[in-house]
Motif scaffolding. Structure first.
Motif, PDB file in Angstrom:
ATOM      1  N   PRO A  21       0.829  -1.213   0.000  1.00  0.00           N
ATOM      2  CA  PRO A  21       0.000   0.000   0.000  1.00  0.00           C
ATOM      3  C   PRO A  21       0.858   1.255   0.000  1.00  0.00           C
ATOM      4  N   GLU A  22       0.400   2.258  -0.709  1.00  0.00           N
ATOM      5  CA  GLU A  22       1.142   3.510  -0.763  1.00  0.00           C
ATOM      6  C   GLU A  22       0.902   4.328   0.500  1.00  0.00           C
ATOM      7  N   ASN A  23       1.877   5.181   0.801  1.00  0.00           N
ATOM      8  CA  ASN A  23       1.728   6.063   1.956  1.00  0.00           C
ATOM      9  C   ASN A  23       0.756   7.191   1.649  1.00  0.00           C
ATOM     10  N   VAL A  24      -0.042   7.549   2.629  1.00  0.00           N
ATOM     11  CA  VAL A  24      -0.848   8.766   2.563  1.00  0.00           C
ATOM     12  C   VAL A  24      -0.060   9.836   3.312  1.00  0.00           C
ATOM     13  N   ILE A  25       0.204  10.941   2.658  1.00  0.00           N
ATOM     14  CA  ILE A  25       1.010  12.008   3.262  1.00  0.00           C
ATOM     15  C   ILE A  25       0.113  13.174   3.632  1.00  0.00           C
ATOM     16  N   ILE A  26       0.218  13.628   4.879  1.00  0.00           N
ATOM     17  CA  ILE A  26      -0.640  14.710   5.370  1.00  0.00           C
ATOM     18  C   ILE A  26       0.221  15.867   5.870  1.00  0.00           C
ATOM     19  N   ILE A  27      -0.074  17.073   5.362  1.00  0.00           N
ATOM     20  CA  ILE A  27       0.566  18.298   5.825  1.00  0.00           C
ATOM     21  C   ILE A  27      -0.526  19.311   6.142  1.00  0.00           C
ATOM     22  N   ASP A  35     -12.366   6.930   2.789  1.00  0.00           N
ATOM     23  CA  ASP A  35     -11.652   5.991   1.920  1.00  0.00           C
ATOM     24  C   ASP A  35     -10.322   6.524   1.414  1.00  0.00           C
ATOM     25  N   LYS A  36     -10.117   7.836   1.492  1.00  0.00           N
ATOM     26  CA  LYS A  36      -8.849   8.400   1.013  1.00  0.00           C
ATOM     27  C   LYS A  36      -7.660   7.910   1.839  1.00  0.00           C
ATOM     28  N   ILE A  37      -7.924   7.492   3.068  1.00  0.00           N
ATOM     29  CA  ILE A  37      -6.857   7.002   3.927  1.00  0.00           C
ATOM     30  C   ILE A  37      -6.423   5.608   3.486  1.00  0.00           C
ATOM     31  N   GLY A  38      -7.344   4.808   2.997  1.00  0.00           N
ATOM     32  CA  GLY A  38      -6.989   3.468   2.531  1.00  0.00           C
ATOM     33  C   GLY A  38      -6.548   2.596   3.691  1.00  0.00           C
TER      34      GLY A  38
END
Length: 260
Positions: A26-32, A72-75
């Motif tokens: 799974p790809e990382n979800v990046i939050i800033i 769902d954007k978090i996956g």
């Protein structure tokens, strides 16, 4: 008729291989600043010198809150990176700071390993999720890789997705055993996560250490941690964190031990 049979067998074989193939990591979800961003945006902030900190993984509570907010954007919610950046004002203030010759405080280094290279591995009895138990001392004559992980630990799970290709598959026909020990978690929680991981092709010997009894004999501080134990029950190699090259180094050391 023979052509039809061959085609059916080919499809069955393809289906079997597909089921055993490890799913894409799974790809990382990046939050800033409470916004989901791309890696390109992170690189831009880096070039501007505005990155204050970068945390790969969040606590269970933070993860649940983010899942509520983003849906769902978090996956796969363990794979979250939170980046903190300097504001324009902070960046300006930092650029004005005068560098002094004041002596730097010495950083206190802590030894995260309670057992080190050439120590005899502490014996333990591990309960597996299938109900069986494994005693480490019963595995003498085999090379054993003990991995400490947790369901909430993003680096642990990211490491898992590389283990089949680099560790378990290459040595599946050798005297080698991989033990994935969940540290400090209830059996039900670990079983739920293991079910999902197995669907992704990560079918390991999952064991539980809910009271950290095993962990407390081996190490402290951060996970994942790996301990490579030789045929005589002696620790020959250890790693901490999901650092690039760790699994390659482990694989090389396993190969060395198996060749003896």
């Amino acid at each position: 008729m023979k052509k039809v049979i061959c085609f059916v067998l080919l499809m069955i074989s393809y289906s079997f291989c597909a089921q055993n193939k490890v799913a894409k990591k799974p790809e990382n979800v990046i939050i800033i600043n409470n916004e989901i961003v791309t890696m390109e945006q992170v690189e831009k902030y880096g070039q501007e010198g505005r990155i204050k900190s970068m945390n790969k993984g969040v606590s269970e509570e933070e993860r649940n809150e983010l899942a509520k907010k983003y849906g769902d954007k978090i996956g796969d919610r363990e794979f979250i990176t939170v980046v903190e950046i300097f504001s324009e004002q902070e960046k300006l203030e930092n650029s004005k700071k005068v560098v002094t010759n004041a002596p730097k405080k010495e950083i206190q280094k802590t030894n995260e390993y309670l057992l080190n290279i050439n120590d005899t591995a502490k014996d333990f009895t591990l309960k597996l999720l299938d109900g069986k138990t494994i005693k480490l001392s019963d595995l003498k004559g085999k090379v054993v890789l003990v991995n400490f992980w947790a369901t909430w630990c993003a680096p642990c799970l990211l490491e898992f997705y590389d283990i089949p290709a680099k560790i378990t598959e290459p040595f599946k026909n050798d005297n080698f055993v991989f033990l994935a020990i969940s540290s400090g978690e209830a059996e039900k929680l670990v079983a739920q996560k293991a079910t999902k991981l197995k669907k992704d092709g990560l079918d390991f010997n999952y064991g539980i250490d809910p009271d950290r009894k095993i962990w407390n004999d081996y190490a402290t501080n951060s996970i994942p941690k790996n301990f490579l134990i030789d045929q005589n029950g002696v620790i020959k190699f250890a790693t901490t964190g999901n650092v690039e090259g760790n699994l390659d180094n482990l694989a090389a050391e396993i190969k060395k031990l198996l060749s003896k």
